[in-house]
Design a protein around this motif. Structure first.
Motif, PDB file in Angstrom:
ATOM      1  N   VAL A 185       2.651   8.557   6.087  1.00  0.00           N
ATOM      2  CA  VAL A 185       3.334   7.321   6.456  1.00  0.00           C
ATOM      3  C   VAL A 185       2.946   6.195   5.494  1.00  0.00           C
ATOM      4  O   VAL A 185       3.782   5.370   5.098  1.00  0.00           O
ATOM      5  CB  VAL A 185       3.001   6.932   7.911  1.00  0.00           C
ATOM      6  N   MET A 186       1.684   6.166   5.102  1.00  0.00           N
ATOM      7  CA  MET A 186       1.210   5.165   4.154  1.00  0.00           C
ATOM      8  C   MET A 186       1.974   5.285   2.832  1.00  0.00           C
ATOM      9  O   MET A 186       2.381   4.277   2.234  1.00  0.00           O
ATOM     10  CB  MET A 186      -0.290   5.377   3.917  1.00  0.00           C
ATOM     11  N   MET A 187       2.198   6.508   2.383  1.00  0.00           N
ATOM     12  CA  MET A 187       2.939   6.703   1.147  1.00  0.00           C
ATOM     13  C   MET A 187       4.403   6.291   1.297  1.00  0.00           C
ATOM     14  O   MET A 187       5.001   5.739   0.373  1.00  0.00           O
ATOM     15  CB  MET A 187       2.829   8.155   0.696  1.00  0.00           C
ATOM     16  N   LEU A 188       4.980   6.548   2.454  1.00  0.00           N
ATOM     17  CA  LEU A 188       6.353   6.090   2.699  1.00  0.00           C
ATOM     18  C   LEU A 188       6.425   4.565   2.660  1.00  0.00           C
ATOM     19  O   LEU A 188       7.383   3.989   2.119  1.00  0.00           O
ATOM     20  CB  LEU A 188       6.844   6.606   4.047  1.00  0.00           C
ATOM     21  N   SER A 189       5.428   3.912   3.222  1.00  0.00           N
ATOM     22  CA  SER A 189       5.422   2.448   3.178  1.00  0.00           C
ATOM     23  C   SER A 189       5.278   1.965   1.738  1.00  0.00           C
ATOM     24  O   SER A 189       5.846   0.940   1.355  1.00  0.00           O
ATOM     25  CB  SER A 189       4.298   1.883   4.053  1.00  0.00           C
ATOM     26  N   GLY A 190       4.542   2.722   0.903  1.00  0.00           N
ATOM     27  CA  GLY A 190       4.472   2.397  -0.511  1.00  0.00           C
ATOM     28  C   GLY A 190       5.822   2.530  -1.191  1.00  0.00           C
ATOM     29  O   GLY A 190       6.157   1.751  -2.089  1.00  0.00           O
ATOM     30  N   GLY A 191       6.605   3.526  -0.759  1.00  0.00           N
ATOM     31  CA  GLY A 191       7.956   3.661  -1.283  1.00  0.00           C
ATOM     32  C   GLY A 191       8.819   2.457  -0.963  1.00  0.00           C
ATOM     33  O   GLY A 191       9.598   1.986  -1.800  1.00  0.00           O
ATOM     34  N   VAL A 234       7.347  -5.618   4.634  1.00  0.00           N
ATOM     35  CA  VAL A 234       7.015  -4.341   4.005  1.00  0.00           C
ATOM     36  C   VAL A 234       5.609  -4.379   3.413  1.00  0.00           C
ATOM     37  O   VAL A 234       4.814  -3.448   3.591  1.00  0.00           O
ATOM     38  CB  VAL A 234       8.068  -4.009   2.928  1.00  0.00           C
ATOM     39  N   GLN A 235       5.278  -5.476   2.718  1.00  0.00           N
ATOM     40  CA  GLN A 235       3.943  -5.552   2.133  1.00  0.00           C
ATOM     41  C   GLN A 235       2.861  -5.722   3.203  1.00  0.00           C
ATOM     42  O   GLN A 235       1.778  -5.133   3.108  1.00  0.00           O
ATOM     43  CB  GLN A 235       3.836  -6.704   1.133  1.00  0.00           C
ATOM     44  N   PHE A 236       3.161  -6.500   4.240  1.00  0.00           N
ATOM     45  CA  PHE A 236       2.201  -6.665   5.341  1.00  0.00           C
ATOM     46  C   PHE A 236       1.923  -5.327   6.013  1.00  0.00           C
ATOM     47  O   PHE A 236       0.770  -4.979   6.300  1.00  0.00           O
ATOM     48  CB  PHE A 236       2.753  -7.665   6.360  1.00  0.00           C
ATOM     49  N   ASP A 237       2.973  -4.552   6.261  1.00  0.00           N
ATOM     50  CA  ASP A 237       2.794  -3.229   6.877  1.00  0.00           C
ATOM     51  C   ASP A 237       1.925  -2.333   5.998  1.00  0.00           C
ATOM     52  O   ASP A 237       1.065  -1.596   6.498  1.00  0.00           O
ATOM     53  CB  ASP A 237       4.163  -2.566   7.098  1.00  0.00           C
ATOM     54  N   HIS A 238       2.155  -2.381   4.692  1.00  0.00           N
ATOM     55  CA  HIS A 238       1.381  -1.549   3.767  1.00  0.00           C
ATOM     56  C   HIS A 238      -0.103  -1.934   3.816  1.00  0.00           C
ATOM     57  O   HIS A 238      -0.980  -1.066   3.816  1.00  0.00           O
ATOM     58  CB  HIS A 238       1.933  -1.731   2.350  1.00  0.00           C
ATOM     59  N   ARG A 239      -0.368  -3.217   3.886  1.00  0.00           N
ATOM     60  CA  ARG A 239      -1.762  -3.680   3.973  1.00  0.00           C
ATOM     61  C   ARG A 239      -2.411  -3.239   5.285  1.00  0.00           C
ATOM     62  O   ARG A 239      -3.562  -2.780   5.292  1.00  0.00           O
ATOM     63  CB  ARG A 239      -1.810  -5.208   3.869  1.00  0.00           C
ATOM     64  N   MET A 240      -1.689  -3.393   6.371  1.00  0.00           N
ATOM     65  CA  MET A 240      -2.263  -3.038   7.670  1.00  0.00           C
ATOM     66  C   MET A 240      -2.481  -1.524   7.780  1.00  0.00           C
ATOM     67  O   MET A 240      -3.489  -1.073   8.340  1.00  0.00           O
ATOM     68  CB  MET A 240      -1.331  -3.512   8.804  1.00  0.00           C
ATOM     69  N   LEU A 241      -1.547  -0.749   7.238  1.00  0.00           N
ATOM     70  CA  LEU A 241      -1.728   0.704   7.248  1.00  0.00           C
ATOM     71  C   LEU A 241      -2.951   1.111   6.437  1.00  0.00           C
ATOM     72  O   LEU A 241      -3.682   2.036   6.807  1.00  0.00           O
ATOM     73  CB  LEU A 241      -0.477   1.394   6.696  1.00  0.00           C
ATOM     74  N   ALA A 242      -3.184   0.411   5.332  1.00  0.00           N
ATOM     75  CA  ALA A 242      -4.375   0.699   4.526  1.00  0.00           C
ATOM     76  C   ALA A 242      -5.649   0.448   5.323  1.00  0.00           C
ATOM     77  O   ALA A 242      -6.612   1.218   5.252  1.00  0.00           O
ATOM     78  CB  ALA A 242      -4.364  -0.150   3.255  1.00  0.00           C
ATOM     79  N   LEU A 243      -5.661  -0.626   6.104  1.00  0.00           N
ATOM     80  CA  LEU A 243      -6.825  -0.943   6.928  1.00  0.00           C
ATOM     81  C   LEU A 243      -7.038   0.114   8.001  1.00  0.00           C
ATOM     82  O   LEU A 243      -8.168   0.582   8.224  1.00  0.00           O
ATOM     83  CB  LEU A 243      -6.644  -2.324   7.571  1.00  0.00           C
ATOM     84  N   VAL A 244      -5.956   0.513   8.666  1.00  0.00           N
ATOM     85  CA  VAL A 244      -6.048   1.547   9.697  1.00  0.00           C
ATOM     86  C   VAL A 244      -6.512   2.863   9.091  1.00  0.00           C
ATOM     87  O   VAL A 244      -7.371   3.566   9.645  1.00  0.00           O
ATOM     88  CB  VAL A 244      -4.688   1.712  10.404  1.00  0.00           C
ATOM     89  N   LEU A 245      -5.962   3.211   7.941  1.00  0.00           N
ATOM     90  CA  LEU A 245      -6.312   4.468   7.279  1.00  0.00           C
ATOM     91  C   LEU A 245      -7.778   4.480   6.868  1.00  0.00           C
ATOM     92  O   LEU A 245      -8.483   5.480   7.062  1.00  0.00           O
ATOM     93  CB  LEU A 245      -5.418   4.675   6.060  1.00  0.00           C
ATOM     94  N   PHE A 246      -8.245   3.391   6.297  1.00  0.00           N
ATOM     95  CA  PHE A 246      -9.640   3.334   5.872  1.00  0.00           C
ATOM     96  C   PHE A 246     -10.571   3.506   7.071  1.00  0.00           C
ATOM     97  O   PHE A 246     -11.575   4.229   6.995  1.00  0.00           O
ATOM     98  CB  PHE A 246      -9.916   2.005   5.173  1.00  0.00           C
ATOM     99  N   THR A 247     -10.228   2.870   8.190  1.00  0.00           N
ATOM    100  CA  THR A 247     -11.043   2.985   9.401  1.00  0.00           C
ATOM    101  C   THR A 247     -11.044   4.416   9.922  1.00  0.00           C
ATOM    102  O   THR A 247     -12.093   4.974  10.282  1.00  0.00           O
ATOM    103  CB  THR A 247     -10.515   2.036  10.489  1.00  0.00           C
TER     104      THR A 247
END
Length: 319
Positions: A185-191, A234-247
């Motif tokens: 999902v993170m990669m899709l948000s990067g797309g 879109v950019q906010f979602d990408h940032r938040m997904l990165a935070l969730v993923l890192f956690t």
């Protein structure tokens, strides 16, 4: 292949070839007349009229070659995949269950070519930009093919499944599989970030225009369109997904440390995944702050594939 596709996008080369000819298109223009013909077709596109008006033939060649190489590489992958597959099936060197999987993967590759042309078509009409949704779908299918190939290879290399009986072990397994989905999902948000060119906006970190949540985040109507076409969202979602993923990766890493009875391969894989994710987050922040320089952006996309591969490896070890 995915990195070349990303570079093709970043160099705005994807609309330079206006036709899809799976067989004839294998050869590039070879004569001056053929180059003039290809350039003439490009001059009829909205991208030329609204973005690249006045482009010379030399400028056209510079974007043509990226798109041509992207398409040629796709054809080459198909040949390299299919011909040995037929030979090995004929020699009965592949178990039936794997033969079916490999033929299905080739089918996905063929579908990817069709989807790529469907994406390009969206930029050859009124709007000289490809649809972010179609671009993301094209990326998503590429990642799915990558996942199918890697999972099949790992299953051939490590056919024995893990014997996980305790609650802690089974919880680690569930988290590992959830992480694979989350990285996807993170990669899709990067797309979507690439498709909306959101990386060229809000080039500060950790705040966006001095705020955690930018005021433009829900400015489009209806609301759901913001999640696909609004650069702020879109950019906010990408940032938040990165935070969730890192956690989540940190939690998995701690669990593999606290559960010594897990397979050693899973523990080593979690170490590598945690380290790679730290590198990937750093690349993402640097790409944003430096306003998407081409080499760094391509490296960030490659890093996403490596992160995804490492997540798949941990999940496979715990399957």
């Amino acid at each position: 292949m995915v990195v070349v596709g990303g570079v093709t996008r970043l160099t705005h080369s994807g609309l330079s070839i206006t036709e899809w000819q799976p067989i004839v298109g294998t050869l590039p223009p070879l004569t001056d007349a053929q180059w003039q013909d290809a350039f003439g077709k490009y001059r009829l596109t909205p991208e030329y009229r609204h973005v690249n008006s006045g482009m010379t033939l030399a400028g056209f060649k510079s974007i043509f070659w990226w798109e041509y190489f992207h398409r040629l590489l796709g054809r080459l992958i198909g040949v390299v995949f299919l011909l040995p597959l037929f030979v090995l099936i004929a020699w009965r060197r592949i178990p039936r269950r794997f033969a079916v999987k490999l033929v299905a993967i080739f089918g996905l590759g063929a579908a990817q070519g069709v989807l790529g042309w469907y994406m390009v078509q969206s930029g050859l009409v009124d709007d000289p930009h490809v649809s972010p949704v179609r671009l993301t779908a094209h990326l998503g299918l590429a990642v799915a093919i990558f996942a199918a190939m890697l999972w099949t290879a790992l299953s051939l290399r490590s056919p024995v499944r893990a014997n996980l009986t305790t609650r802690a072990e089974q919880a680690a397994r569930r988290l590992a599989f959830a992480l694979v989905a989350l990285v996807f999902v993170m990669m899709l948000s990067g797309g979507l970030v690439a498709g909306t060119r959101a990386g060229f906006a809000y080039n500060t970190f950790p705040l966006m225009k001095g705020r955690v949540v930018p005021p433009e985040i829900l400015m489009l109507d209806p609301t759901w369109t913001n999640f696909f076409w609004n650069m702020a969202t879109v950019q906010f979602d990408h940032r938040m997904l990165a935070l969730v993923l890192f956690t989540a990766v940190f939690v998995l890493w701690r669990r593999t440390r606290a559960t010594p009875q897990l397979p050693a391969r899973a523990a080593r894989g979690a170490d590598a995944l945690f380290a790679m994710l730290a590198v990937q987050v750093t690349l993402g922040i640097a790409t944003l702050l430096l306003v998407v320089p081409l080499p760094l952006a391509a490296l960030h996309q490659a890093g996403a594939l490596v992160t995804f591969a490492l997540a798949l490896n941990v999940a496979h070890a715990l399957r």
